[in-house]
Each structure stands twice: as C-alpha cells, then as structure tokens.
Design a protein around this motif. Structure first.
Motif, PDB file in Angstrom:
ATOM      1  N   ASP A  38       4.693  24.399 -21.853  1.00  0.00           N
ATOM      2  CA  ASP A  38       5.016  23.037 -22.281  1.00  0.00           C
ATOM      3  C   ASP A  38       6.522  22.766 -22.191  1.00  0.00           C
ATOM      4  OD1 ASP A  38       2.367  22.443 -22.749  1.00  0.00           O
ATOM      5  OD2 ASP A  38       2.483  22.852 -24.910  1.00  0.00           O
ATOM      6  N   LYS A  39       7.357  23.731 -22.609  1.00  0.00           N
ATOM      7  CA  LYS A  39       8.810  23.554 -22.510  1.00  0.00           C
ATOM      8  C   LYS A  39       9.251  23.491 -21.049  1.00  0.00           C
ATOM      9  CE  LYS A  39      11.408  23.315 -25.581  1.00  0.00           C
ATOM     10  NZ  LYS A  39      11.882  22.078 -26.218  1.00  0.00           N
ATOM     11  N   THR A  40       8.630  24.296 -20.192  1.00  0.00           N
ATOM     12  CA  THR A  40       8.961  24.279 -18.772  1.00  0.00           C
ATOM     13  C   THR A  40       8.590  22.945 -18.147  1.00  0.00           C
ATOM     14  OG1 THR A  40       8.637  26.665 -18.645  1.00  0.00           O
ATOM     15  CG2 THR A  40       8.561  25.449 -16.566  1.00  0.00           C
ATOM     16  N   GLU A  88       8.297  20.118 -19.765  1.00  0.00           N
ATOM     17  CA  GLU A  88       9.211  19.140 -20.350  1.00  0.00           C
ATOM     18  C   GLU A  88      10.529  19.130 -19.578  1.00  0.00           C
ATOM     19  OE1 GLU A  88      10.143  18.433 -24.859  1.00  0.00           O
ATOM     20  OE2 GLU A  88      11.388  20.093 -24.144  1.00  0.00           O
ATOM     21  N   PHE A  89      11.097  20.296 -19.348  1.00  0.00           N
ATOM     22  CA  PHE A  89      12.363  20.399 -18.613  1.00  0.00           C
ATOM     23  C   PHE A  89      12.221  19.817 -17.213  1.00  0.00           C
ATOM     24  CE2 PHE A  89      15.043  22.707 -15.603  1.00  0.00           C
ATOM     25  CZ  PHE A  89      16.290  22.429 -16.114  1.00  0.00           C
ATOM     26  N   THR A  90      11.151  20.190 -16.524  1.00  0.00           N
ATOM     27  CA  THR A  90      10.937  19.730 -15.159  1.00  0.00           C
ATOM     28  C   THR A  90      10.774  18.211 -15.106  1.00  0.00           C
ATOM     29  OG1 THR A  90       9.888  21.831 -14.647  1.00  0.00           O
ATOM     30  CG2 THR A  90       9.518  20.040 -13.094  1.00  0.00           C
ATOM     31  N   ALA A  91      10.017  17.650 -16.038  1.00  0.00           N
ATOM     32  CA  ALA A  91       9.799  16.205 -16.059  1.00  0.00           C
ATOM     33  C   ALA A  91      11.101  15.458 -16.327  1.00  0.00           C
ATOM     34  CB  ALA A  91       8.755  15.847 -17.110  1.00  0.00           C
ATOM     35  N   ILE A  92      11.917  15.969 -17.247  1.00  0.00           N
ATOM     36  CA  ILE A  92      13.191  15.319 -17.548  1.00  0.00           C
ATOM     37  C   ILE A  92      14.111  15.370 -16.334  1.00  0.00           C
ATOM     38  CG2 ILE A  92      15.312  15.525 -18.922  1.00  0.00           C
ATOM     39  CD1 ILE A  92      13.497  16.349 -21.286  1.00  0.00           C
ATOM     40  N   GLN A  93      14.174  16.528 -15.679  1.00  0.00           N
ATOM     41  CA  GLN A  93      15.037  16.656 -14.500  1.00  0.00           C
ATOM     42  C   GLN A  93      14.550  15.758 -13.362  1.00  0.00           C
ATOM     43  OE1 GLN A  93      18.003  18.191 -14.649  1.00  0.00           O
ATOM     44  NE2 GLN A  93      17.412  18.499 -16.777  1.00  0.00           N
ATOM     45  N   ALA A  94      13.250  15.642 -13.197  1.00  0.00           N
ATOM     46  CA  ALA A  94      12.707  14.760 -12.160  1.00  0.00           C
ATOM     47  C   ALA A  94      13.049  13.300 -12.473  1.00  0.00           C
ATOM     48  CB  ALA A  94      11.203  14.940 -12.042  1.00  0.00           C
ATOM     49  N   PHE A  95      12.964  12.926 -13.741  1.00  0.00           N
ATOM     50  CA  PHE A  95      13.327  11.571 -14.138  1.00  0.00           C
ATOM     51  C   PHE A  95      14.802  11.302 -13.846  1.00  0.00           C
ATOM     52  CE2 PHE A  95      14.908   8.514 -17.240  1.00  0.00           C
ATOM     53  CZ  PHE A  95      14.028   7.467 -17.071  1.00  0.00           C
ATOM     54  N   LEU A  96      15.673  12.257 -14.201  1.00  0.00           N
ATOM     55  CA  LEU A  96      17.101  12.088 -13.948  1.00  0.00           C
ATOM     56  C   LEU A  96      17.402  12.039 -12.457  1.00  0.00           C
ATOM     57  CD1 LEU A  96      18.558  14.456 -16.689  1.00  0.00           C
ATOM     58  CD2 LEU A  96      18.514  11.945 -16.684  1.00  0.00           C
ATOM     59  N   LEU A  97      16.692  12.823 -11.660  1.00  0.00           N
ATOM     60  CA  LEU A  97      16.861  12.776 -10.214  1.00  0.00           C
ATOM     61  C   LEU A  97      16.502  11.388  -9.683  1.00  0.00           C
ATOM     62  CD1 LEU A  97      17.398  14.101  -7.480  1.00  0.00           C
ATOM     63  CD2 LEU A  97      15.008  14.848  -7.481  1.00  0.00           C
ATOM     64  N   GLY A  98      15.428  10.808 -10.206  1.00  0.00           N
ATOM     65  CA  GLY A  98      15.050   9.453  -9.806  1.00  0.00           C
ATOM     66  C   GLY A  98      16.126   8.442 -10.152  1.00  0.00           C
ATOM     67  N   LEU A  99      16.747   8.605 -11.319  1.00  0.00           N
ATOM     68  CA  LEU A  99      17.839   7.697 -11.684  1.00  0.00           C
ATOM     69  C   LEU A  99      19.021   7.850 -10.738  1.00  0.00           C
ATOM     70  CD1 LEU A  99      18.000   7.919 -15.585  1.00  0.00           C
ATOM     71  CD2 LEU A  99      17.161   6.025 -14.192  1.00  0.00           C
ATOM     72  N   ARG A 100      19.399   9.088 -10.455  1.00  0.00           N
ATOM     73  CA  ARG A 100      20.543   9.322  -9.565  1.00  0.00           C
ATOM     74  C   ARG A 100      20.244   8.836  -8.148  1.00  0.00           C
ATOM     75  NH1 ARG A 100      20.643  14.120 -12.602  1.00  0.00           N
ATOM     76  NH2 ARG A 100      19.604  15.276 -10.946  1.00  0.00           N
TER      77      ARG A 100
END
Length: 71
Positions: A45-47, A49-61
C-alpha cells in the motif's frame, strides 16, 4: 513527503484509482494481496501510494512543460 501530497492521495488520487476498472489487472492485484502477510500488504500500500503520487506529480510537470512550449 509533504503532508499536502499525502492528503491529496487520500482524498483525491486513491478514490479515483479505487473507482477505476481494473480489467486485466484485477486478478494479479487480488492474488498478490492474498499471498502477502499484513506487513507485506502495508508495504504494498505504501509503495502504491508513493508511485501514484509520483505519477500525479509527473503529470503536473509534463502539463506545465507543454504549456511553456505553446507558440
């Protein structure tokens, strides 16, 4: 990780992911969760969570970069 990103994951990203149809990924995800112990499930679940957050930030960038390249 900043508190805002954890809040964003809990209140926006995770509900969106939970509502998405898993299709061909349903069986492997369920099988993985069934073979893991409680600590392993928490680590998964933590992994995720981390992956989803990083993917979201990549989409923003990426979106921000696309906006800068407009003629």
């Amino acid at each position: 990780m900043p508190d805002f990103l954890l809040w964003l994951h809990a209140n926006y990203i995770k509900p969106q992911l939970d509502a998405a149809p898993l299709g061909a990924y349903a069986y492997p995800m369920d099988a993985l969760r069934n073979v893991l112990c409680d600590d392993g499930r928490q680590d998964l679940d933590k992994t995720l969570e981390f992956t989803a957050i990083q993917a979201f930030l990549l989409g923003l960038r990426t979106g921000e970069g696309l906006a800068l390249n407009r003629p």
